[in-house]
Write a protein that holds these residues in place. Structure first.
Motif, mmCIF file in Angstrom:
data_model
loop_
_atom_site.group_PDB
_atom_site.id
_atom_site.type_symbol
_atom_site.label_atom_id
_atom_site.label_comp_id
_atom_site.label_asym_id
_atom_site.label_seq_id
_atom_site.Cartn_x
_atom_site.Cartn_y
_atom_site.Cartn_z
ATOM 1 N N ARG A 1 64.842 61.858 71.087
ATOM 2 C CA ARG A 1 64.447 62.788 71.581
ATOM 3 C C ARG A 1 62.694 62.754 71.712
ATOM 4 O O ARG A 1 62.095 63.578 72.687
ATOM 5 N N ARG A 2 62.221 61.825 71.086
ATOM 6 C CA ARG A 2 60.728 61.500 71.243
ATOM 7 C C ARG A 2 60.262 61.044 72.752
ATOM 8 O O ARG A 2 61.098 59.614 72.952
ATOM 9 N N SER A 3 59.657 61.426 73.370
ATOM 10 C CA SER A 3 59.270 61.092 74.715
ATOM 11 C C SER A 3 57.926 59.840 74.393
ATOM 12 O O SER A 3 57.508 59.772 73.551
ATOM 13 N N LEU A 4 58.014 59.238 75.537
ATOM 14 C CA LEU A 4 56.890 58.014 75.741
ATOM 15 C C LEU A 4 55.718 58.769 75.585
ATOM 16 O O LEU A 4 54.672 58.044 74.719
ATOM 17 N N ASP A 5 55.241 59.957 76.084
ATOM 18 C CA ASP A 5 54.046 60.532 75.931
ATOM 19 C C ASP A 5 53.718 60.905 74.332
ATOM 20 O O ASP A 5 52.851 61.168 74.072
ATOM 21 N N GLY A 6 54.787 61.392 73.731
ATOM 22 C CA GLY A 6 54.899 61.911 72.535
ATOM 23 C C GLY A 6 54.472 60.735 71.495
ATOM 24 O O GLY A 6 53.720 61.053 70.567
ATOM 25 N N LEU A 7 55.037 59.690 71.682
ATOM 26 C CA LEU A 7 54.627 58.511 70.908
ATOM 27 C C LEU A 7 53.373 58.111 71.208
ATOM 28 O O LEU A 7 52.510 57.685 70.374
ATOM 29 N N ALA A 8 52.709 58.192 72.601
ATOM 30 C CA ALA A 8 51.412 57.856 72.903
ATOM 31 C C ALA A 8 50.567 58.457 72.337
ATOM 32 O O ALA A 8 49.510 58.263 71.735
ATOM 33 N N ALA A 9 50.923 59.941 72.370
ATOM 34 C CA ALA A 9 49.942 61.066 71.441
ATOM 35 C C ALA A 9 49.962 60.724 69.856
ATOM 36 O O ALA A 9 48.747 60.882 69.499
ATOM 37 N N SER A 10 50.935 60.188 69.281
ATOM 38 C CA SER A 10 50.901 60.008 68.072
ATOM 39 C C SER A 10 50.012 58.807 67.818
ATOM 40 O O SER A 10 49.319 58.766 66.800
ATOM 41 N N LEU A 11 50.023 57.822 68.652
ATOM 42 C CA LEU A 11 49.413 56.451 68.307
ATOM 43 C C LEU A 11 47.712 56.807 68.451
ATOM 44 O O LEU A 11 47.037 56.276 68.060
ATOM 45 N N LEU A 12 47.515 57.527 69.627
ATOM 46 C CA LEU A 12 46.019 58.241 69.829
ATOM 47 C C LEU A 12 45.536 58.763 68.838
ATOM 48 O O LEU A 12 44.412 58.518 68.313
ATOM 49 N N THR A 13 46.243 59.431 68.006
ATOM 50 C CA THR A 13 46.076 60.197 66.985
ATOM 51 C C THR A 13 45.699 59.370 65.857
ATOM 52 O O THR A 13 44.828 59.559 65.015
ATOM 53 N N GLU A 14 46.540 58.476 65.382
ATOM 54 C CA GLU A 14 46.256 57.347 64.491
ATOM 55 C C GLU A 14 44.997 56.547 64.661
ATOM 56 O O GLU A 14 44.369 56.306 63.648
ATOM 57 N N CYS A 15 44.827 56.099 65.994
ATOM 58 C CA CYS A 15 43.782 55.346 66.306
ATOM 59 C C CYS A 15 42.275 56.295 66.038
ATOM 60 O O CYS A 15 41.468 55.865 65.802
ATOM 61 N N ALA A 16 42.422 57.347 66.607
ATOM 62 C CA ALA A 16 41.253 58.485 66.578
ATOM 63 C C ALA A 16 40.972 58.639 64.807
ATOM 64 O O ALA A 16 39.738 58.572 64.624
ATOM 65 N N GLY A 17 41.866 58.838 64.140
ATOM 66 C CA GLY A 17 41.731 58.817 62.646
ATOM 67 C C GLY A 17 40.939 57.774 62.231
ATOM 68 O O GLY A 17 40.067 57.826 61.547
ATOM 69 N N ASP A 18 41.332 56.492 62.469
ATOM 70 C CA ASP A 18 41.081 55.417 61.929
ATOM 71 C C ASP A 18 39.612 54.947 62.580
ATOM 72 O O ASP A 18 38.683 54.463 61.741
ATOM 73 N N LEU A 19 39.337 55.618 63.608
ATOM 74 C CA LEU A 19 37.866 55.433 64.300
ATOM 75 C C LEU A 19 37.069 56.609 63.836
ATOM 76 O O LEU A 19 35.884 56.939 64.473
ATOM 77 N N GLN A 20 37.606 57.571 62.928
ATOM 78 C CA GLN A 20 36.806 58.758 62.225
ATOM 79 C C GLN A 20 36.275 59.552 63.681
ATOM 80 O O GLN A 20 35.076 60.084 63.734
ATOM 81 N N MET A 21 37.206 59.762 64.604
ATOM 82 C CA MET A 21 37.185 60.581 65.687
ATOM 83 C C MET A 21 38.331 61.666 65.503
ATOM 84 O O MET A 21 39.237 61.433 65.136
ATOM 85 N N GLU A 22 38.051 62.915 66.423
ATOM 86 C CA GLU A 22 39.073 63.712 66.635
ATOM 87 C C GLU A 22 40.027 63.026 68.080
ATOM 88 O O GLU A 22 39.312 62.588 68.851
ATOM 89 N N PRO A 23 41.091 63.411 67.827
ATOM 90 C CA PRO A 23 42.060 62.962 68.956
ATOM 91 C C PRO A 23 41.472 63.432 70.369
ATOM 92 O O PRO A 23 41.540 62.497 71.447
ATOM 93 N N GLY A 24 41.318 64.749 70.418
ATOM 94 C CA GLY A 24 40.638 65.187 71.766
ATOM 95 C C GLY A 24 39.307 64.245 72.359
ATOM 96 O O GLY A 24 39.029 64.088 73.491
ATOM 97 N N GLU A 25 38.352 63.864 71.117
ATOM 98 C CA GLU A 25 37.269 63.148 71.456
ATOM 99 C C GLU A 25 37.676 61.806 71.902
ATOM 100 O O GLU A 25 37.014 61.331 72.852
ATOM 101 N N LEU A 26 38.635 61.139 71.499
ATOM 102 C CA LEU A 26 39.174 60.055 71.630
ATOM 103 C C LEU A 26 39.612 59.927 73.332
ATOM 104 O O LEU A 26 39.464 59.195 73.939
ATOM 105 N N ALA A 27 40.599 60.882 73.526
ATOM 106 C CA ALA A 27 40.973 61.349 74.833
ATOM 107 C C ALA A 27 39.946 61.083 75.852
ATOM 108 O O ALA A 27 40.112 60.622 76.950
ATOM 109 N N ARG A 28 38.935 61.981 75.606
ATOM 110 C CA ARG A 28 37.683 62.126 76.475
ATOM 111 C C ARG A 28 37.186 60.496 76.706
ATOM 112 O O ARG A 28 36.781 60.244 77.899
ATOM 113 N N VAL A 29 36.988 59.933 75.628
ATOM 114 C CA VAL A 29 36.399 58.482 75.902
ATOM 115 C C VAL A 29 37.218 57.468 76.524
ATOM 116 O O VAL A 29 36.685 56.616 77.293
ATOM 117 N N VAL A 30 38.509 57.415 76.398
ATOM 118 C CA VAL A 30 39.313 56.439 77.007
ATOM 119 C C VAL A 30 39.578 56.710 78.291
ATOM 120 O O VAL A 30 40.048 55.572 79.314
#
Length: 91
Positions: free
Chosen positions: A36-65
């Motif tokens: 049931r997990r979509s590709l976009d759902g997995l992508a969002a989870s991965l972006l959230t993980e990345c943002a956390g490691d980079l000490q950013m908020e997910p929305g902030e990372l989304a704007r940067v990429v």
């Protein structure tokens, strides 16, 4: 690779063990992938993980990429390969 994909750069900078943990957490190579997990759902989870490691908020990372959907999907595919490789190595 999309030029300047910060998420792929982050994945490459992660240790092998960290990439395996991420792949396992997202369900790659475990045999327990939730269909049931979509590709976009997995992508969002991965972006959230990345943002956390980079000490950013997910929305902030989304704007940067630039295009977070495209960047995230590409990173998910790369991580799926890591999960598949580690499953094959364990077999």
């Amino acid at each position: 690779m999309v030029a300047g994909n910060i998420v792929l750069g982050w994945l490459e900078a992660c240790s092998e063990a960290h990439r395996r943990r991420l792949a396992h957490r997202l369900g790659f190579g475990t045999g327990h992938m939730d269909a049931r997990r979509s590709l976009d759902g997995l992508a969002a989870s991965l972006l959230t993980e990345c943002a956390g490691d980079l000490q950013m908020e997910p929305g902030e990372l989304a704007r940067v990429v630039g295009n977070p959907r495209e960047i995230g999907r590409e990173a998910v595919m790369q991580l799926a390969l890591v999960g598949l490789e580690s499953s094959a190595a364990a077999a």
